[in-house]
Design an enzyme around this catalytic site. Structure first.
Site, PDB file in Angstrom:
ATOM      1  N   GLU A 114     -25.106 -34.632  46.807  1.00  0.00           N
ATOM      2  CA  GLU A 114     -24.277 -35.463  47.665  1.00  0.00           C
ATOM      3  C   GLU A 114     -25.003 -36.779  47.881  1.00  0.00           C
ATOM      4  O   GLU A 114     -26.231 -36.808  47.959  1.00  0.00           O
ATOM      5  CB  GLU A 114     -24.035 -34.816  49.043  1.00  0.00           C
ATOM      6  CG  GLU A 114     -23.147 -33.592  49.030  1.00  0.00           C
ATOM      7  CD  GLU A 114     -23.920 -32.313  48.757  1.00  0.00           C
ATOM      8  OE1 GLU A 114     -23.287 -31.314  48.394  1.00  0.00           O
ATOM      9  OE2 GLU A 114     -25.166 -32.312  48.872  1.00  0.00           O
ATOM     10  N   ASN A 119     -24.293 -45.794  49.706  1.00  0.00           N
ATOM     11  CA  ASN A 119     -25.589 -45.931  49.037  1.00  0.00           C
ATOM     12  C   ASN A 119     -25.392 -46.364  47.581  1.00  0.00           C
ATOM     13  O   ASN A 119     -25.490 -45.576  46.647  1.00  0.00           O
ATOM     14  CB  ASN A 119     -26.380 -44.622  49.131  1.00  0.00           C
ATOM     15  CG  ASN A 119     -27.826 -44.794  48.735  1.00  0.00           C
ATOM     16  OD1 ASN A 119     -28.201 -45.751  48.071  1.00  0.00           O
ATOM     17  ND2 ASN A 119     -28.641 -43.821  49.123  1.00  0.00           N
ATOM     18  N   TYR A 126     -27.661 -42.434  39.817  1.00  0.00           N
ATOM     19  CA  TYR A 126     -27.070 -41.160  39.405  1.00  0.00           C
ATOM     20  C   TYR A 126     -26.022 -41.348  38.302  1.00  0.00           C
ATOM     21  O   TYR A 126     -26.044 -40.653  37.286  1.00  0.00           O
ATOM     22  CB  TYR A 126     -26.453 -40.437  40.594  1.00  0.00           C
ATOM     23  CG  TYR A 126     -27.441 -40.091  41.683  1.00  0.00           C
ATOM     24  CD1 TYR A 126     -28.691 -39.559  41.386  1.00  0.00           C
ATOM     25  CD2 TYR A 126     -27.145 -40.321  43.018  1.00  0.00           C
ATOM     26  CE1 TYR A 126     -29.598 -39.252  42.375  1.00  0.00           C
ATOM     27  CE2 TYR A 126     -28.054 -40.008  44.018  1.00  0.00           C
ATOM     28  CZ  TYR A 126     -29.279 -39.476  43.689  1.00  0.00           C
ATOM     29  OH  TYR A 126     -30.183 -39.172  44.679  1.00  0.00           O
TER      30      TYR A 126
END
Length: 158
Positions: A114, A119, A126
Site C-alpha cells: 500500500e 506519495n 514502484y
C-alpha cells in the site's frame, strides 16, 4: 581503479534488522513520516519473523530499512523507508530489489503493498519497476486532515 580515496566513497550494505538498530530505525521513521510506526510495531515485526532489513553504511549509520511479510505464495511490503537526508540516491530501489529477490526465492507469486495516494515519489519508484495499481483502500492512512486513501499495488512474479 577509482581515483577517489576509499573514505570519499560511501559503502552501503543490506543487513538483517536487529533490535539493537531500532533507535536508528526510529529516528529515520520519525523524520520521514508524520504518523510514524512505534517501537512496539517494529519489535512485533521482528518477533514475528518478518523479513526485515536495513541499509547500513560502513560507518554504521543507516540510510533506510524495509520490512516484508510472507504467507503461502504472497509477499507484502509493510514498510520501505529511506532517511529524508539520503533520498534520491537509488537506496529505495536497492532495498525494493532486495525484497523482490527474497519474495522470488520464497516462491511468492505476487508482491503487494500500500502507498499513500499523495506519495508521488514512491509511486514512481514502484510503478517504474512494474508494480500495477490493483485497488484502493479508502481512508487507510492517518492524515493531518483526517484520513488518506492508500493505493494497493501488486507485482506478479510468476
Amino acid at each position: 581503479m577509482s581515483a577517489l580515496p576509499k573514505d570519499a566513497k560511501d559503502v552501503w550494505a543490506i543487513l538483517p534488522m536487529q533490535v539493537a538498530l531500532l533507535p536508528q530505525v526510529l529516528e529515520i521513521e520519525r523524520r520521514a513520516y508524520e504518523f510514524p510506526w512505534t517501537e512496539t510495531i517494529f519489535k512485533d515485526c521482528l518477533k514475528s519473523g518478518y523479513s526485515a532489513w536495513v541499509l547500513a553504511g560502513d560507518d554504521g549509520r543507516l540510510a533506510g530499512y524495509a520490512l516484508m511479510s510472507m504467507a503461502v505464495d504472497e509477499a507484502h511490503v509493510l514498510n520501505l523507508c529511506i532517511d529524508p537526508f539520503q533520498q534520491r540516491r537509488g537506496f529505495g530501489l536497492k532495498l525494493l530489489k532486495h525484497l523482490m529477490k527474497i519474495a522470488r526465492a520464497a516462491q511468492a507469486s505476487i508482491v503487494l503493498l500500500e502507498v499513500r495516494k499523495s506519495n508521488k515519489a514512491a509511486l514512481k519508484l514502484y510503478e517504474g519497476i512494474g508494480f500495477a495499481r490493483i485497488g484502493v483502500r479508502k481512508a487507510y492512512y492517518p492524515a493531518a486532515g483526517g484520513r488518506e486513501d492508500a493505493l494497493v499495488l501488486g507485482f506478479d512474479i510468476l
